[in-house]
Enzyme design. Structure first.
Site, short mmCIF file in Angstrom:
data_model
loop_
_atom_site.label_atom_id
_atom_site.label_comp_id
_atom_site.label_asym_id
_atom_site.label_seq_id
_atom_site.Cartn_x
_atom_site.Cartn_y
_atom_site.Cartn_z
N HIS A 52 0.86 -1.18 0.00
CA HIS A 52 0.00 0.00 0.00
C HIS A 52 0.90 1.24 0.00
O HIS A 52 2.08 1.18 0.40
CB HIS A 52 -0.90 0.00 1.24
CG HIS A 52 -2.04 -0.98 1.15
ND1 HIS A 52 -3.16 -0.92 1.95
CD2 HIS A 52 -2.23 -2.04 0.33
CE1 HIS A 52 -3.99 -1.89 1.64
NE2 HIS A 52 -3.45 -2.60 0.67
N GLU A 54 0.97 3.85 1.91
CA GLU A 54 1.47 4.29 3.23
C GLU A 54 2.64 3.42 3.69
O GLU A 54 3.64 3.93 4.19
CB GLU A 54 0.35 4.25 4.27
CG GLU A 54 -0.84 5.14 3.95
CD GLU A 54 -1.95 4.41 3.21
OE1 GLU A 54 -1.64 3.59 2.30
OE2 GLU A 54 -3.12 4.67 3.51
N CYS A 82 -5.87 2.01 5.96
CA CYS A 82 -6.51 0.76 6.38
C CYS A 82 -5.82 0.30 7.68
O CYS A 82 -4.81 0.85 8.08
CB CYS A 82 -6.38 -0.29 5.27
SG CYS A 82 -4.75 -1.08 5.19
N CYS A 85 -2.06 -0.27 7.36
CA CYS A 85 -1.27 0.95 7.24
C CYS A 85 -1.29 1.75 8.54
O CYS A 85 -0.28 2.33 8.93
CB CYS A 85 -1.80 1.79 6.09
SG CYS A 85 -1.53 0.98 4.49
#
Lengths: 155, 155
Positions: A52, A54, A82, A85
């Site tokens: 992801h 992040e 999420c 993250c």
């Protein structure tokens, strides 16, 4: 200042979709008013479900700085992080996180963020991915070894 | 069978401490009765706060298989996954997770797992790391671009 960095994160998130590279997400890490890392979602491009924006930005910022702690830095994320993250943000000890789209917006677009948040609140056995306890007595030895270890690096 | 794999995860977690390499955590990913990845915590060794055993095992298994989805595989983790790792487990779509030590055991040993679980339940503004909304209207364009994109790879 905040809008400047967020506009950059949003532009990267849109470009990531239009280029066909990956999902509609991007993140920047900023320290003392300077961008130290920027990243986009590259789950499908890199065959890495943890890639992801992040997480990738945190890994890049730590790699560049040669440390596993980003205290003093902030994140600008094009979407609410999420649980994966957000956990990474806590472990990296960022000061704060600015976000634009919400977890509900991500869910409306077909991403599982909101589902994972709901799952975390359920008992282990009732989850879609069950968590099953096993051999705790044997495993506690690892924490005893950690306690006894000299010169260890805490984190 | 389950105890055999968990014993291996526990042994790796203890060895990781005694070797001075990192924290007291390890994880295995098993598909059809065969270990496809094993990993230990290497946060401090690699200056990567996301390098928990579970995340590292998922990245290794996906890299080896050339896919971003581990459906059909299970994980044996020497400790209950933290929110970051649990999120990664959902994104990787593992079938189930066996764990030994608990988040409370990890907290007793000085790790932040339980704190992060508590933080996730708090309002954004009351958290140790505040989450601050900004520019959602502009960011929604990324999801509109995602919806409009042809030939995209969902995940």
């Amino acid at each position: 200042m905040h809008n400047h960095f967020m506009a950059r994160a949003i532009a990267l998130s849109i470009e990531n979709v239009r280029s066909g590279r990956g999902g509609p997400f991007a993140a920047l890490i900023v320290e003392d008013g300077k961008v130290v890392a920027e990243a986009v979602n590259c789950v499908t491009a890199s065959n890495d479900p943890t890639a992801h924006a992040e997480v990738t930005a945190i890994r890049a910022a730590c790699g560049a700085a040669g440390k596993f702690d980003l205290a003093g830095s902030v994140m600008y994320a094009s979407c609410e992080p999420c649980p994966m993250c957000l956990g990474a943000i806590y472990w990296a000890r960022l000061d704060r996180v600015y976000f634009a789209n919400t977890a509900a917006d991500a869910a409306n677009a077909g991403f599982d963020d909101a589902l994972i948040y709901r799952e975390l609140a359920r008992p282990f056995a009732d989850r879609k991915i069950p968590l099953i306890p096993l051999m705790r007595d044997e495993a506690l030895e690892a924490f005893r070894a950690w306690e006894a270890q000299r010169d260890k690096i805490g984190y």
